[in-house]
Enzyme design. Structure first.
Site, PDB file in Angstrom:
ATOM      1  CD  GLU A 115      -8.118  -4.590  17.775  1.00 20.91           C
ATOM      2  OE1 GLU A 115      -6.905  -4.767  17.580  1.00 20.91           O
ATOM      3  OE2 GLU A 115      -8.591  -3.517  18.166  1.00 20.91           O
ATOM      4  CD  GLN A 160       0.028  -3.995  17.593  1.00 17.40           C
ATOM      5  OE1 GLN A 160      -0.376  -4.197  16.457  1.00 17.40           O
ATOM      6  NE2 GLN A 160      -0.328  -2.940  18.290  1.00 17.40           N
ATOM      7  CG  LEU A 177      -4.382 -11.050  12.482  1.00 21.19           C
ATOM      8  CD1 LEU A 177      -3.426 -10.873  13.643  1.00 21.19           C
ATOM      9  CD2 LEU A 177      -4.509  -9.763  11.712  1.00 21.19           C
ATOM     10  NE  ARG A 180      -0.254  -1.378  13.257  1.00 27.25           N
ATOM     11  CZ  ARG A 180      -1.315  -2.102  12.891  1.00 27.25           C
ATOM     12  NH1 ARG A 180      -2.472  -1.516  12.673  1.00 27.25           N
ATOM     13  NH2 ARG A 180      -1.212  -3.399  12.743  1.00 27.25           N
ATOM     14  CG  PHE A 193     -10.497  -2.180  14.818  1.00 28.56           C
ATOM     15  CD1 PHE A 193     -11.434  -2.585  13.894  1.00 28.56           C
ATOM     16  CD2 PHE A 193      -9.264  -2.839  14.854  1.00 28.56           C
ATOM     17  CE1 PHE A 193     -11.161  -3.627  13.021  1.00 28.56           C
ATOM     18  CE2 PHE A 193      -8.988  -3.876  13.989  1.00 28.56           C
ATOM     19  CZ  PHE A 193      -9.933  -4.275  13.065  1.00 28.56           C
ATOM     20  CG  HIS A 244      -3.256  -9.083  16.458  1.00 26.01           C
ATOM     21  ND1 HIS A 244      -4.293  -9.839  16.957  1.00 26.01           N
ATOM     22  CD2 HIS A 244      -3.830  -8.106  15.707  1.00 26.01           C
ATOM     23  CE1 HIS A 244      -5.436  -9.333  16.522  1.00 26.01           C
ATOM     24  NE2 HIS A 244      -5.187  -8.280  15.769  1.00 26.01           N
ATOM     25  CG  HIS A 290       0.048  -7.910  13.963  1.00 27.56           C
ATOM     26  ND1 HIS A 290      -0.357  -8.636  12.859  1.00 27.56           N
ATOM     27  CD2 HIS A 290      -0.715  -6.785  13.981  1.00 27.56           C
ATOM     28  CE1 HIS A 290      -1.316  -7.968  12.228  1.00 27.56           C
ATOM     29  NE2 HIS A 290      -1.542  -6.844  12.877  1.00 27.56           N
ATOM     30  CG  ASP A 298      14.467  -7.908   2.436  1.00 20.40           C
ATOM     31  OD1 ASP A 298      14.312  -8.564   3.476  1.00 20.40           O
ATOM     32  OD2 ASP A 298      14.238  -8.359   1.302  1.00 20.40           O
ATOM     33  NE  ARG A 358      -4.434  -4.789  17.061  1.00 22.22           N
ATOM     34  CZ  ARG A 358      -4.324  -4.637  15.758  1.00 22.22           C
ATOM     35  NH1 ARG A 358      -3.134  -4.506  15.207  1.00 22.22           N
ATOM     36  NH2 ARG A 358      -5.392  -4.614  15.004  1.00 22.22           N
ATOM     37  N   GLY A 360       0.812  -1.217   0.000  1.00 24.01           N
ATOM     38  CA  GLY A 360       0.000   0.000   0.000  1.00 24.01           C
ATOM     39  C   GLY A 360       0.841   1.260   0.000  1.00 24.01           C
TER      40      GLY A 360
END
Ligand SMILES: Cc1cc2nc3c(=O)[nH]c(=O)nc-3n(C[C@H](O)[C@H](O)[C@H](O)COP(=O)(O)OP(=O)(O)OC[C@H]3O[C@@H](n4cnc5c(N)ncnc54)[C@H](O)[C@@H]3O)c2cc1C
Length: 606
Positions: free
Chosen positions: A252, A237, A249, A408, A117, A239, A366, A218, A283, A15
Site C-alpha cells: 500500500e 482481509q 503483494l 486491519r 497509509f 489486500h 492477505h 498450524d 483495504r 516478529g
C-alpha cells in the site's frame, strides 16, 4: 520421544515470537523458541510498507488519533482498550527498535521518516497523516533481523525446523507441545510452564494470496482441535493490490507515495468510491471497488485486474490536480529509492518496469483479523467472560486481541507484533515465577504419532496437493471478497466432503522420514481445511456486512445485533467430525466510546 524442558515455549520465530522470547528471557525466564522455519525466513520478513506510530515527525499526530483510526478502520468491532494500548505503546516500541539498530529511513533533519497509509488520519479523520515508519520497502525484513540478533545476544534457545503439531494439556493446564523434527521425522516433546503461539496466519486457504507457502495456520488449528474457541474468523482481509494471478503483494506504500488505481478507461475510479481519501480508503473498500469495476466490464482488456500506476508523470499530474505543492512531486530516482523491492518484483516476475508502465493488480488474500482470542496481555481467553486458559498465550497474526476488529489498517500488524509480543513476554516472565511445574500426561505425543502414521501410510486416491488446490479455488470463489448465504452454505458442505476425503482417501508419494515435506504438507492441509471450515461457518452465521466480511445478501452493518465478537469452538472433541458451536458471542470493549463520542459507531462516510 526426546523431552525438552524449558519454562516458556514460544511457537514461531516471526516478529511476535521473537519479541515475546526476548522479553520473557530478559525477565529471567528460560525460553525455547520452536519454529518450523529458520527464524529469518518467517513471513514478517516479507512485510514491506511500514510500522505505524504517532511520532508526528512530519505531520500533527497523537496516539488518540491512531487509536481512533484503528477503531474506525476495524468498523467498530475493535476492542477499544486494545486499540489504545496499541497506539500508546507504538511510540516506545518504534524508538526501541531504532535503539536496537533498525535502520529506518530518515527525514532530511535526521528523524525517522514516515509515509501515508490508508485510514491513518490526523485529528479524528480530518486529513491523511504520515504515520508509517519504514526502512525503504523492507521494513519487516529489518524488524526480523534486528529482533533475531537481539535474541541471539540474549542467548535464547532456538529449535529451528521443528514443526509443532499438538498442544499438551494436563489437569486443564497447557503443559507443552509436541513437535516433529523436520530433518529426521522424529517426535519431540517440549515441556513448559507457559506456551505462547506466535505461528502466523493462514492465507494459504485461498488460491490468490500474498502469504508465504508456510502460512497454513498450524497454531490456530492445533488450539481449535483442543476445544478452545477461535474468534472472529469470518473477517479475512483481501489486500487490493496483489500482482495479477500471482498474488505477490504490492505494498500500500505505493499508493502512500502517490500511486493511483486506474481502470480500462484510464479513470481514477477510487474518486467515485471514496471521494475524500480515494486510493487510500481502507483495504476492504478498495478491494470491493476493484471487484465492482471488473464486474462492470472495466477491468483491463476485459480481464479481472486493474492498473496501479506509480509513474512520476501520472502521480505528479494528480498531485497538481489536488493542488499539492511542487516540493511533493516525485521523479524516477525517488521511486527507485523508496520502493526498490517492488520494482524488483515487477521487473523479475512480470517483465513490467513500474517507472515506465503501470502494474496489473487484483485483490489477494492477505491477513486474518481473527484467531486465538486473547486479552491485552496475550493470555488466551476462552469465553465471553474473558476466562483465562492457564499456561496458554498467543500473539501476532495467529492471535485475536482484538485490535483490528473487522478490518486491519496497513502497518498496524507489524506494530501489533512488537507491542503484544512484548506484553506477552513480560507477562510470561511474571507468571512463570509463581507457577509450579505440572507433569506431562503419560500418553503425551502418542495421538500425533498415530495420526502421522495414518497420513504416511494411507493408500487412497486423493493427493494432498490436489485437494489443497481444490479447497483454495473454492474458498476464492465462495468465501472471498463478496459472500452470500448460498455461496457460504455450499462452501460449508464442500469443505465437509473435502475433509471426508482427507480422512479416508488420502495418499502421499514419500513414505520416508528425512525432510518429508510431502508428509508435513499433508498434515498442514488438515489445518487449512479446519480453518477454512471455521471461516465459512462463522461467515454464514454473521448476517451483516462489516469490514472484511461483505455479505451481498446483507449489505448493511447491523450494530444492534452484531456489535459482538464471534467465538466458535468444537464441542464434539472429534477432529474428523467437529460440531462447531457459535452460540457464544463476546461483547466488544467500547471503553473509549463511553468517554468520547468520537469512538461511538457511526455509519461510515468516506
Ligand atoms: C507480503 C506481506 C507484506 C506485509 N506487509 C506489512 C506491512 O508493511 N506492515 C504491516 O504492519 N504488516 C504487514 N504484513 C502483515 C504482517 O507482516 C504479518 O501479519 C506479521 O508479520 C505476522 O507475524 P507473526 O510473528 O505473527 O508470524 P510470522 O512472521 O508469519 O511467523 C510465523 C512463525 O511461526 C512459525 N510456525 C508456524 N507454524 C509452526 C508450527 N507448526 N510449528 C513451529 N513453528 C511454526 C514459523 O516458522 C514462523 O517463524 C504483511 C504481510 C505480508 C504477507
Amino acid at each position: 520421544m526426546q523431552i525438552h524442558k524449558h519454562e516458556a515455549i514460544i511457537v514461531g520465530a516471526g516478529g511476535a515470537g521473537l519479541m515475546a522470547a526476548l522479553y520473557a528471557s530478559k525477565g529471567g525466564t528460560d525460553v525455547a523458541v520452536v519454529s518450523k522455519l529458520y527464524p529469518t525466513r518467517s513471513h514478517t520478513g516479507a512485510a514491506q510498507g511500514g510500522i505505524s506510530a504517532a511520532l508526528g515527525n512530519l505531520d500533527d499526530d497523537a496516539p488518540i488519533y491512531h487509536a481512533y483510526d484503528t477503531v474506525k478502520g476495524g468498523d467498530y468491532l475493535t476492542d477499544q482498550n486494545a486499540a489504545m494500548v496499541l497506539a500508546d505503546n507504538a511510540i516506545d516500541a518504534v524508538i526501541e527498535l531504532e535503539h536496537m539498530g533498525l535502520p529506518f529511513d530518515r527525514t532530511p533533519d535526521g528523524k525517522i521518516s514516515q509515509r501515508r497509509f490508508g485510514g491513518h488520519t490526523s485529528n479524528f479523520g480530518e486529513s491523511l497523516v504520515r504515520r508509517a515508519c519504514h526502512a525503504a520497502d523492507r521494513t519487516g525484513h529489518m524488524i526480523l533481523q534486528t529482533l533475531y540478533q537481539q535474541c541471539i545476544k540474549q542467548k535464547v534457545n532456538f529449535f529451528d525446523e521443528f514443526q509443532v503439531v499438538d498442544l499438551i494439556i494436563n489437569k486443564d493446564k497447557c503443559v507443552g507441545v509436541v513437535a516433529v523434527d523436520i530433518g529426521t521425522g522424529e517426535f519431540h516433546i517440549y515441556h513448559g510452564k507457559a506456551v505462547l503461539f506466535a505461528s502466523g496466519g493462514w492465507g494459504r486457504c485461498w488460491e490468490v494470496t500474498s502469504n508465504a507457502h508456510s502460512l497454513t495456520g498450524d497454531g490456530a488449528a492445533v488450539v481449535l482441535r483442543k476445544g478452545i474457541p477461535l474468534q472472529d474468523m469470518e473477517f479475512y482481509q483481501f489486500h487490493p493490490t496483489g500482482i495479477y494471478r500471482m498474488g505477490i503483494l504490492i505494498t500500500e506504500g505505493v499508493r502512500g507515495e502517490g500511486g493511483v488505481l486506474l481502470n480500462s478507461r484510464g479513470e481514477r475510479f477510487m474518486e467515485r468510491y471514496a471521494p475524500s481519501v480515494k486510493d487510500l480508503a481502507s483495504r476492504d473498500v478498495v478491494s470491493r471497488a476493484i471487484y465492482d469495476e471488473v464486474e462492470a466490464g472495466r477491468g483491463i482488456k476485459g480481464n479481472n485486474y486493474v492498473h496501479l500506476d506509480i509513474r512520476p508523470s501520472t502521480v505528479n499530474r494528480f498531485f497538481a490536480e489536488e493542488g499539492r505543492p511542487e516540493s511533493d512531486y516525485i521523479d524516477d530516482a525517488y521511486v527507485e529509492k523508496k520502493l526498490p523491492d517492488i520494482l524488483d518484483f515487477c521487473r523479475t516476475y512480470l517483465g513490467v518496469d513500474p517507472v515506465k508502465e503501470p502494474m496489473p493488480v487484483q485483490p489477494t488474500a492477505h491477513y486474518g483479523m481473527g484467531g486465538i482470542p486473547t486479552n491485552i496481555d496475550a493470555e488466551v481467553v476462552t469465553d465471553e467472560n474473558w476466562a483465562v486458559y492457564p499456561g496458554l498465550y498467543a500473539a501476532g497474526e495467529t492471535a485475536c486481541v482484538s485490535v483490528h476488529g473487522a478490518n486491519r489498517l496497513g502497518t498496524n500488524a507489524l506494530l501489533e507484533l512488537v507491542v503484544f509480543g512484548r506484553r506477552g513476554g513480560m507477562k510470561i516472565a511474571e507468571d512463570v515465577k509463581q507457577m509450579e511445574w505440572t507433569d506431562l500426561p503419560s500418553d503425551a505425543g502418542k495421538a500425533m504419532e498415530s495420526e502421522f502414521k495414518r497420513i504416511r501410510t494411507s493408500k487412497g486416491k486423493t493427493k494432498s496437493h490436489e485437494l489443497r488446490q481444490k479447497m483454495q479455488n473454492m474458498m476464492m470463489r465462495k468465501v472471498g471478497v463478496y459472500r452470500t448465504e448460498e455461496t457460504l452454505s455450499e462452501a460449508v458442505e464442500e469443505l465437509k466432503e473435502m475433509k471426508q476425503l482427507y480422512y479416508t482417501d488420502l495418499t502421499i508419494d514419500d513414505e520416508g522420514s528425512i525432510f518429508n515435506t510431502d508428509l508435513m504438507e499433508a498434515w498442514e492441509l488438515g489445518c487449512l481445511l479446519d480453518l477454512a471450515e471455521v471461516t465459512a461457518v462463522s461467515a454464514l452465521n454473521r448476517t451483516e456486512s462489516r469490514g472484511g466480511h461483505s455479505r451481498d445478501d446483507y449489505k448493511k452493518r447491523d450494530d444492534e445485533n452484531w456489535l459482538v465478537h464471534t467465538l466458535v469452538h468444537s464441542d464434539s472433541g472429534d477432529v474428523q467430525n467437529p460440531n462447531y458451536q457459535i452460540n457464544i458471542k463476546k461483547k466488544v470493549d467500547l471503553s473509549l466510546a463511553e468517554k468520547d463520542d468520537k469512538f461511538i459507531p457511526k455509519e461510515r462516510v468516506y
